[in-house]
Design an enzyme around this catalytic site. Structure first.
Site, PDB file in Angstrom:
ATOM      1  CG  ASP A 106    -107.975  44.317 107.313  1.00 21.74           C
ATOM      2  OD1 ASP A 106    -107.514  43.322 106.738  1.00 21.74           O
ATOM      3  OD2 ASP A 106    -107.282  45.120 107.967  1.00 21.74           O
TER       4      ASP A 106
HETATM    5  N1  URA Z   1    -103.870  47.422 105.439  1.00 20.96           N
HETATM    6  C1  URA Z   1    -104.676  47.036 106.468  1.00 20.96           C
HETATM    7  O1  URA Z   1    -104.254  47.015 107.616  1.00 20.96           O
HETATM    8  N2  URA Z   1    -105.931  46.681 106.178  1.00 20.96           N
HETATM    9  C2  URA Z   1    -106.454  46.714 104.942  1.00 20.96           C
HETATM   10  O2  URA Z   1    -107.625  46.387 104.749  1.00 20.96           O
HETATM   11  C3  URA Z   1    -105.617  47.121 103.888  1.00 20.96           C
HETATM   12  C4  URA Z   1    -104.322  47.467 104.156  1.00 20.96           C
END
Ligand code: URA
Length: 237
Positions: A106
């Site tokens: 993310d």
């Molecule tokens: N899980 C998430 O919620 N975000 C990420 O960036 C990676 C795994």
């Protein structure tokens, strides 16, 4: 032996547009094994010929592997019209066409990201069948209980009914935990914690398989590594 057009070879290896390279070759900026070559369609033997473009040696590599300590605030994508992506952080000497991040983090997630142009490699790392566990450290807005650990180990069912595989949750403090998952569903960790009533304050990926984020990489930095340095990554659980 691998024969390629000179303009294509330079453009692919250096991530310079084909048009710019063609113009550059015509202007006499390319040397092949010490000789000036001005035809963009000249056939170059990528394994035997030495190629220099604008004074820079162009070394043939079939694929490249780059490890990055992703900072918060950049997208894990190959390109975006408006926002900065992890590819924008790669220095020009490592950049080339076709690079993409192996699995997405993310925008606000930090830590280990591998960037490559080797599609087969990426597929093996990401395939849930291979059971390559990715390790994250999460800081949460509430306390982790024994029940949270148990629920993660049994497989969380997300709010939309998606069943997650078993995950390993190790408390590192009242509101901090290490989590290992072998899938990459959208916002998976945030959604898993959401099911047990916890919000994720920060999330960092620290390892993929046995390959740990190198300590010498500060946020936003990256370096090239050899594929064989990633082999431990494939050690399945
Ligand atoms: N899980 C998430 O919620 N975000 C990420 O960036 C990676 C795994």
């Amino acid at each position: 032996m691998s024969i390629q057009r000179l303009d294509r070879f330079i453009s692919n290896q250096l991530s310079v547009s084909r048009k710019t390279v063609k113009d550059g070759i015509r202007k006499g900026n390319a040397l092949v094994s010490g000789r000036a070559v001005t035809s963009p369609d000249y056939s170059v033997d990528t394994e035997r010929d030495s190629v220099v473009y604008c004074g820079q040696a162009v070394v043939y590599k079939q694929y490249v592997y780059i490890v990055m300590n992703k900072p918060a605030g950049v997208l894990s994508a190959s390109e975006d019209k408006k926002r900065r992506t992890v590819i924008d952080l790669i220095p020009s000497e490592l950049k080339r066409k076709g690079l993409f991040p192996v699995g997405r983090l993310d925008k606000d997630t930090t830590g280990l990201l591998i960037i490559t142009d080797d599609g087969d490699f990426a597929h093996s790392v990401l395939s849930p069948k291979k059971e390559i566990y990715k390790t994250y450290v999460a800081v949460l807005d509430g306390e982790i209980t024994e029940d949270t650990v148990r629920q993660f180990s049994e497989g969380i069912v997300l709010a939309d009914g998606t069943v997650c595989r078993k995950a390993f949750l190790k408390p590192l403090g009242e509101r901090k935990a290490e989590i290992k998952i072998c899938e990459g569903k959208f916002h998976q960790i945030k959604r898993m914690f959401g099911v047990v009533g916890l919000g994720v304050v920060s999330l960092e990926r620290t390892a993929m398989g046995e390959y740990r984020l190198p300590e010498d990489l500060s946020a936003g930095e990256c370096k090239e590594i050899q594929k064989n340095q990633l082999i431990p990554l494939f050690s399945e659980k």
